[in-house]
Design an enzyme around this catalytic site. Structure first.
Site, PDB file in Angstrom:
ATOM      1  N   ASP A 252       0.833  -1.212   0.000  1.00 19.52           N
ATOM      2  CA  ASP A 252       0.000   0.000   0.000  1.00 19.52           C
ATOM      3  C   ASP A 252       0.866   1.259   0.000  1.00 19.52           C
ATOM      4  OD1 ASP A 252       0.480  -1.207   2.651  1.00 19.52           O
ATOM      5  OD2 ASP A 252      -0.331   0.662   3.401  1.00 19.52           O
ATOM      6  N   ASP A 262       5.039   7.912   1.305  1.00 15.13           N
ATOM      7  CA  ASP A 262       4.881   7.484   2.693  1.00 15.13           C
ATOM      8  C   ASP A 262       6.187   7.519   3.463  1.00 15.13           C
ATOM      9  OD1 ASP A 262       3.383   6.742   4.866  1.00 15.13           O
ATOM     10  OD2 ASP A 262       2.110   5.463   3.642  1.00 15.13           O
TER      11      ASP A 262
HETATM   12  P1  AMP Z   1       0.795   4.067   6.886  1.00 19.07           P
HETATM   13  O1  AMP Z   1       1.547   3.329   7.951  1.00 19.07           O
HETATM   14  O2  AMP Z   1       0.879   5.549   7.033  1.00 19.07           O
HETATM   15  O3  AMP Z   1       1.102   3.578   5.521  1.00 19.07           O
HETATM   16  O4  AMP Z   1      -0.755   3.744   7.155  1.00 19.07           O
HETATM   17  C1  AMP Z   1      -1.320   2.466   7.026  1.00 19.07           C
HETATM   18  C2  AMP Z   1      -2.818   2.571   7.100  1.00 19.07           C
HETATM   19  O5  AMP Z   1      -3.233   3.061   8.381  1.00 19.07           O
HETATM   20  C3  AMP Z   1      -3.456   3.512   6.090  1.00 19.07           C
HETATM   21  O6  AMP Z   1      -4.685   2.950   5.716  1.00 19.07           O
HETATM   22  C4  AMP Z   1      -3.650   4.784   6.883  1.00 19.07           C
HETATM   23  O7  AMP Z   1      -4.672   5.576   6.362  1.00 19.07           O
HETATM   24  C5  AMP Z   1      -4.030   4.215   8.243  1.00 19.07           C
HETATM   25  N1  AMP Z   1      -3.706   5.161   9.318  1.00 19.07           N
HETATM   26  C6  AMP Z   1      -2.483   5.507   9.756  1.00 19.07           C
HETATM   27  N2  AMP Z   1      -2.586   6.396  10.766  1.00 19.07           N
HETATM   28  C7  AMP Z   1      -3.896   6.633  10.979  1.00 19.07           C
HETATM   29  C8  AMP Z   1      -4.637   7.453  11.881  1.00 19.07           C
HETATM   30  N3  AMP Z   1      -4.036   8.229  12.778  1.00 19.07           N
HETATM   31  N4  AMP Z   1      -5.973   7.434  11.786  1.00 19.07           N
HETATM   32  C9  AMP Z   1      -6.600   6.646  10.891  1.00 19.07           C
HETATM   33  N5  AMP Z   1      -5.961   5.860  10.023  1.00 19.07           N
HETATM   34  C10 AMP Z   1      -4.618   5.839  10.051  1.00 19.07           C
HETATM   35 MG    MG Z   2       0.708   4.313   3.778  1.00 17.13          MG
END
Ligand code: AMP
Ligand code: MG
Length: 494
Positions: A252, A262
């Site tokens: 993702d 990211d």
């Molecule tokens: P990431 O680690 O940033 O790639 O995020 C992985 C998933 O977690 C993605 O679907 C993000 O949208 C979700 N996500 C990360 N942080 C948050 C948050 N604080 N609130 C809601 N969703 C989150």
């Molecule tokens: Mg992400």
């Protein structure tokens, strides 16, 4: 007085069926205090810099007001995280405000990150702390200056809202710009549900948006897969050349357009260690430095799998097409990596001898725990032809083994037909003096968090935006961290 123009949107993603996204609006926050505005990027994108500097922009980009023509949405996607499939991710804390078209005709997503919950938030609060916003701003802009394909940062705005993480932390919203946010995980989302019609619609959309010349070829979906493979291979080779460790190469977090996305637990390494890992959650070292190229291919296998029914109506032949495309990754990566390394060593073309020199050099660097960036910069100093060139001098001490290696390298350069001036330019454009060093990023984050002091952030940003020429007055930014300054772990920033 000239009129101030807010950006105009021309959003195409909403032409896709409704299960590709959910309309969702950002949630209001108490304040909108910008601490970084990227006027140079605004200019490139054709966004009015007077608008970007206005309070109206701050309010819109923190999510307190909606811009005309903006119908914000959160995109649906899935993904393999650390090898396990998660069927339901999606933008849990991001809102796509819309697409803009730059004066040069290129189309970009304008997305807010940290702008409140969406239908995909699961248990998250939809917010982002200030620290990770600063980190993403700094590192994405550093990568852009290093000419690595990347999402960009247009604005960073403090919300005045405390959000709960380990303790209460200040919140912020980042405005992210990307050629698109379509991920390998977006394809997986539909493919794993068996929704072949959606996979095809998404593939057609990607062809139109990113690779219109491939849409006309005989096997457009295979051409799409081949192109994504080529771009990923080249991207990861570029990461390797700057000692960049992404840290969370989940499917993702891999964009179809080939830009880095990211900036969570990522970091540039200081001392060279091929097994280096920063991310606190990557306990197995899945995403360590010398594993990135292999993981790139693992991720592309997931994409190929999702595209399989489009590659050929006959299952076996579809598999054969996918296999061939994936096998080519190794060549694409190998030649991109050799190109990166021969540029770093000043060789006019990649060749076997250059490969051997690279391997020997990296072995010496690992054994003597040499600073990756300084060591390559030291090599630039050896070929400098420009009298205004500033050497990093007493910052870097070359061990005897490196001096011996240099003799071989110099000999190899002497056999090369390239003009010294040209070689110097080539190396100077491949070996930065300044990277966004982790301990400096931490200093910038600490000052902003603890004292609302953004001066260290601004100073570091300035340095990494001009990474190539060493300047003695900026010496402290070229230094490796002391033992006490060394940052061992980085965190996702969720
Ligand atoms: P990431 O680690 O940033 O790639 O995020 C992985 C998933 O977690 C993605 O679907 C993000 O949208 C979700 N996500 C990360 N942080 C948050 C948050 N604080 N609130 C809601 N969703 C989150
Ligand atoms: Mg992400």
């Amino acid at each position: 007085m000239t009129a101030i123009n807010s950006p105009t949107f021309d959003t195409t993603y909403t032409q896709l069926p409704e299960h590709f996204y959910s309309f969702a609006e950002p949630t209001s926050v108490p304040q909108a205090t910008p601490f970084a505005l990227n006027l140079a990027l605004a200019n490139e994108l054709g966004i009015d810099t007077a608008w970007l500097s206005s309070d109206a922009a701050a309010q819109a980009l923190v999510g307190n007001t909606l811009l005309a023509d903006s119908k914000p949405l959160a995109q649906a996607y899935a993904g393999h995280q650390f090898g396990s499939y998660n069927p339901q991710l999606g933008d849990g804390r991001a809102h796509l405000l819309g697409e803009i078209v730059a004066p040069n005709g290129e189309r970009f997503d304008l997305q807010l990150k940290g702008s409140g919950p969406t239908p995909y938030s699961r248990r998250g609060d939809g917010r982002s702390p200030l620290g990770p916003v600063l980190r993403e701003y700094l590192i994405s802009e550093a990568m852009a200056a290093l000419n690595v394909p990347t999402t960009r940062s247009l604005a960073a705005i403090a919300t005045g809202q405390k959000i709960l993480r380990k303790g209460a932390e200040p919140g912020a919203v980042l405005t992210r710009i990307a050629p698109s946010h379509i991920r390998i995980g977006t394809f997986e989302y539909f493919a794993m549900q068996g929704d072949q019609a959606a996979v095809k619609q998404l593939a057609d959309y990607c062809l139109q948006r990113h690779f219109p010349n491939l849409a006309q070829t005989e096997q457009p979906y295979l051409a799409l897969l081949n192109e994504v493979i080529k771009r990923q291979a080249k991207l990861i080779a570029q990461w390797q050349g700057f000692g960049f460790i992404h840290g969370v190469m989940n499917t993702d977090n891999m964009l179809i357009c080939g830009a880095t996305v990211d900036y969570g637990p990522c970091a540039f390494m200081d001392q060279f260690d091929p097994d280096k890992v920063f991310s606190a959650i990557d306990r197995q070292g899945r995403y360590r430095y010398n594993q990135q190229a292999g993981i790139g291919q693992w991720n592309l296998v997931r994409l190929a799998q999702a595209l399989l029914p489009l590659l050929h109506p006959n299952g076996e032949q579809a598999l054969a097409c996918a296999q061939q495309a994936l096998d080519a990754y190794v060549q694409h990566y190998g030649s991109a990596y050799q190109r990166v390394m021969s540029n770093k060593l000043g060789l006019s073309a990649p060749q076997a001898e250059g490969q051997a020199l690279t391997e020997q050099l990296l072995a010496i660097m690992a054994e003597h725990e040499l600073d990756f960036t300084q060591c390559f910069r030291y090599l630039v100093d050896q070929v400098a032809t420009d009298p205004t060139h500033q050497i990093i001098g007493n910052i870097f001490a070359a061990p005897d083994e490196l001096i011996l290696w240099q003799k071989q390298w110099q000999q190899r350069l002497a056999d090369d037909a390239q003009e010294p001036e040209q070689r110097y330019q080539q190396m100077n454009n491949a070996n930065p003096a300044f990277i966004a060093r982790n301990h400096q990023v931490e200093v910038a984050i600490r000052a902003a968090e603890d004292q609302q002091n953004f001066a260290p952030f601004e100073a570091l940003l300035n340095v990494v935006q001009s990474p190539w020429a060493y300047q003695p007055r900026l010496r402290s930014y070229a230094l490796a961290p002391t033992a006490a300054q060394t940052v061992k772990n980085t965190f996702c920033g969720t």
